[in-house]
Design an enzyme around this catalytic site. Structure first.
Site, mmCIF file in Angstrom:
data_model
loop_
_atom_site.group_PDB
_atom_site.id
_atom_site.type_symbol
_atom_site.label_atom_id
_atom_site.label_comp_id
_atom_site.label_asym_id
_atom_site.label_seq_id
_atom_site.Cartn_x
_atom_site.Cartn_y
_atom_site.Cartn_z
ATOM 1 N N ARG A 188 10.951 79.096 42.589
ATOM 2 C CA ARG A 188 11.755 78.599 41.462
ATOM 3 C C ARG A 188 11.668 79.575 40.287
ATOM 4 N NH1 ARG A 188 15.934 75.128 40.555
ATOM 5 N NH2 ARG A 188 15.597 73.706 38.822
ATOM 6 N N THR A 240 24.981 76.430 44.674
ATOM 7 C CA THR A 240 23.809 76.217 45.557
ATOM 8 C C THR A 240 24.185 76.201 47.060
ATOM 9 O OG1 THR A 240 22.851 74.955 43.770
ATOM 10 C CG2 THR A 240 21.765 74.720 45.863
ATOM 11 N N THR A 281 19.641 78.789 45.102
ATOM 12 C CA THR A 281 20.600 78.500 44.022
ATOM 13 C C THR A 281 20.590 79.547 42.914
ATOM 14 O OG1 THR A 281 21.306 76.760 42.472
ATOM 15 C CG2 THR A 281 18.953 77.093 42.683
ATOM 16 N N GLU A 303 22.032 77.940 40.219
ATOM 17 C CA GLU A 303 22.329 76.766 39.401
ATOM 18 C C GLU A 303 23.828 76.503 39.321
ATOM 19 O OE1 GLU A 303 22.153 73.526 38.245
ATOM 20 O OE2 GLU A 303 23.095 74.358 36.464
ATOM 21 N N GLU A 311 19.284 78.903 35.529
ATOM 22 C CA GLU A 311 18.421 77.797 35.967
ATOM 23 C C GLU A 311 17.722 77.078 34.811
ATOM 24 O OE1 GLU A 311 18.593 76.053 39.334
ATOM 25 O OE2 GLU A 311 18.750 78.222 39.513
ATOM 26 N N ASP A 355 18.344 73.534 33.748
ATOM 27 C CA ASP A 355 17.794 72.373 34.470
ATOM 28 C C ASP A 355 16.637 71.733 33.686
ATOM 29 O OD1 ASP A 355 19.558 72.397 36.548
ATOM 30 O OD2 ASP A 355 18.153 73.058 38.078
ATOM 31 N N SER A 401 13.930 70.564 39.458
ATOM 32 C CA SER A 401 15.037 70.738 40.396
ATOM 33 C C SER A 401 15.296 69.426 41.123
ATOM 34 C CB SER A 401 14.646 71.810 41.404
ATOM 35 O OG SER A 401 15.602 71.923 42.427
HETATM 36 O O1 DON Z 1 17.710 72.990 41.211
HETATM 37 C C1 DON Z 1 18.614 72.175 41.157
HETATM 38 O O2 DON Z 1 18.490 71.034 41.497
HETATM 39 C C2 DON Z 1 19.984 72.628 40.706
HETATM 40 N N1 DON Z 1 19.894 73.774 39.863
HETATM 41 C C3 DON Z 1 20.826 72.865 41.907
HETATM 42 C C4 DON Z 1 22.254 73.075 41.512
HETATM 43 C C5 DON Z 1 23.175 72.609 42.542
HETATM 44 O O3 DON Z 1 22.822 72.148 43.596
HETATM 45 C C6 DON Z 1 24.582 72.679 42.195
HETATM 46 N N2 DON Z 1 25.380 72.003 43.193
HETATM 47 N N3 DON Z 1 26.237 71.991 43.878
#
Ligand code: DON
Length: 577
Positions: free
Chosen positions: A107, A397, A415, A417, A434, A437, A461
């Protein structure tokens, strides 16, 4: 009504419904996806060229991790909106023979110079989402390259440089822009055309979004990959590439960030224990904090386990109501308790404690939605410390599921993000956003928020790469999805589909979606699930019918064979042997 009485009522109801309702999986649009069967190895990912790269590596004798590296490097080229070396990932790895399961946490981290007010305006109110996303401010230290290198060091079989060959070849020779990439470029034109690097790459010289089928070359990406292939992950984290990332972040004209070369040089992959819980005799293992994915999926399953899901019609309102209520209760806990466990205490065991989840499940009434689900009191000393967090997550993602011929398994969700991340390209790859988040506001009603920004911390996440073991301890299901916080609902319902409804992978990825992010129940537009709007409203739910764009990738081992499917809502395929 007690849970037992509700269960009895459900069995009776299910009998009545079974005659009248066609199973939802048979009516799904788009799809349904096909189930592909193989004997030895299998790879599922969201882009055909990436899947071919993984299959090439497996056929050359590579391990599941070798294939994952090749898949990731191609995804960063052909599905650049979703993931890449400028982002982060979580990988669950199962080693056959040893029976060992481990979680690699790649991450992104907040810069050492980050402060809790990173996403606040001077007046103390939060920035709007896109004001935070675009530019350097949202860019965390990328983790994907170190994750690939660390997993390869432990589980790799082929030489590191070999794994980069498919992606370097495609980046030099060019690949056809896919319909989905073309549509996303066009949809994002106002934002994506702001930064000179993304404008030059994703648009024609006249400023038009690249149409599907355009042959696109990326010599900068090929050169970056060649450097990493030759010199290892240090080529990315120390030296010229790192310096260029930092320069782009810090010198962004309107929204600079605080990343430093020291942040990159100091980045470490965390090797963690997966979080596991039982569901109807299976052991379901997922990614623990900083992801909320594993814990929240386990909470939902731990609550619906008290109901006879197997006796319900998958497409009926009862099943939707139970999944929604369990989801609403689980999201109430997620908002309060889940964040980076290295930075704040997280009651990991308490949140999936079976007695605690039994108490939570007792709040579920089959006839009436809970008015306002509140966080519970998991067995844990500091349980009332935190305020609620309402960080947002938006589409992009990718999920990758792989089984190699020795039975080693990778379940990886990866991802940058938001779609196209921070909308800044450096040396042929996009930088993540990211850090959005994190909760934008560090305090909630006078209480600190667990998922607030802090130096070196990993943003919470929802990614939920998952591996499920049967009663004999054999791995039977490999699964995950993109979708931001919706990942949790996609994965939880798919597991109910596989375990309770015994659907095959093609049917399970094609199921119409019903999920929640805590309050509203979301039903997938254009599918039979939309017809549940009235019955769910009648039980007191707030309901929204909308596009639900999952990207499930599933492999199931049944009867000594591998059966896989890719979500028909994206461009994925399955290859195996
Ligand atoms: O880590 C996470 O949960 C998000 N940054 C993931 C983003 C994501 O899955 C976008 N979707 N389609």
């Amino acid at each position: 009504m007690s849970i037992r009485a509700q269960t009895l009522a459900r069995i009776l109801l299910a009998g009545a419904f079974a005659l009248a309702v066609v199973p939802a999986a048979a009516q799904t649009r788009p799809g349904p996806a096909q189930t592909v069967t193989a004997r030895s190895h299998m790879v599922v990912a969201a882009n055909p060229l990436a899947v071919r790269a993984g299959d090439e590596i497996l056929r050359a004798g590579g391990s599941a991790v070798d294939a994952a590296v090749a898949v990731q490097m191609v995804l960063g080229l052909t599905e650049p909106q979703s993931s890449g070396i400028g982002g982060g990932a979580f990988m669950l790895h199962f080693t056959a023979g040893e029976g060992a399961l481990v979680a690699y946490d790649g991450r992104e981290t907040a810069p050492a110079a980050a402060t809790p007010d990173l996403f606040l305006k001077p007046d103390g109110t939060p920035l709007t989402f896109y004001d935070a996303v675009i530019g350097g401010r949202s860019v965390g230290t990328p983790g994907t390259v170190r994750l690939m290198a660390e997993a390869h060091r432990v589980h790799g079989r082929l030489p590191w440089a070999r794994l980069f060959e498919p992606a370097i070849r495609l980046a030099r020779e060019g690949f056809a822009v896919s319909p989905r990439l073309a549509a996303l470029i066009a949809a994002d034109q106002p934002r994506l055309s702001q930064h000179p690097s993304t404008r030059a790459y994703f648009f024609t010289p006249d400023g038009l979004p690249l149409p599907a089928g355009t042959m696109l070359r990326n010599p900068d990406y090929a050169a970056t990959l060649a450097a990493i292939a030759e010199r290892g992950a240090d080529a990315f984290y120390i030296g010229e590439i790192a310096a260029d990332i930092v320069r782009a972040v810090r010198e962004h004209a309107s929204n600079p960030g605080r990343l430093s070369v020291e942040d990159l040089a100091g980045y470490r992959v965390a090797v963690r224990e997966p979080v596991c819980g039982s569901y109807r005799g299976h052991e379901v293992c997922g990614m623990g904090p900083p992801s909320s994915g594993g814990l929240t999926v386990l909470q939902i399953l731990g609550m619906v386990e008290h109901f006879n899901m197997g006796g319900l019609d998958p497409g009926a309102a009862d099943a939707a109501h139970l999944l929604a209520e369990a989801g609403r209760l689980a999201f109430a806990d997620r908002a309060v308790y889940m964040a980076d466990q290295d930075a704040v205490p997280v009651p990991v065991r308490g949140l999936i404690d079976t007695s605690y989840l039994t108490l939570r499940a007792q709040q579920i009434d089959l006839d009436r939605a809970i008015e306002r689900p509140r966080p519970g009191n998991p067995p844990w000393r500091d349980a009332r410390l935190w305020g609620a967090d309402n960080s947002l997550e938006f589409p992009s993602t990718s999920h990758v599921s792989i089984v190699d011929r020795d039975g080693n398994i990778v379940s990886m969700t990866t991802t940058i993000e938001d779609a196209f991340g921070a909308r800044m390209m450096v040396r042929g790859f996009l930088l993540n956003n990211e850090l959005t988040d994190f909760a934008f506001a560090p305090m909630d009603n006078g209480r600190p928020v667990a998922n607030a920004v802090a130096p070196g911390k990993r943003p919470r996440s929802s990614m939920a790469p998952t591996i499920v073991f049967d009663r004999e301890g054999e791995p039977t299901i490999v699964i995950g999805s993109p979708g931001g916080a919706r990942i949790i609902g996609y994965v939880a319902k798919a597991l109910v589909g596989l375990i309770d409804w015994r659907l095959d992978p093609g049917a399970v990825v094609s199921q119409p979606h019903v999920l929640t992010l805590g309050r509203t129940v979301e039903l997938e537009e254009g599918t039979p699930a939309a017809a549940l709007e009235a019955p769910l409203r009648a039980r007191g739910h707030t309901v929204q019918v909308r596009e639900l764009n999952s990207g499930l990738g599933v492999i199931v081992r049944r009867d000594g064979r591998l059966h896989g499917a890719a979500d028909p809502r994206r461009e994925g395929i399955v290859l195996g042997d």
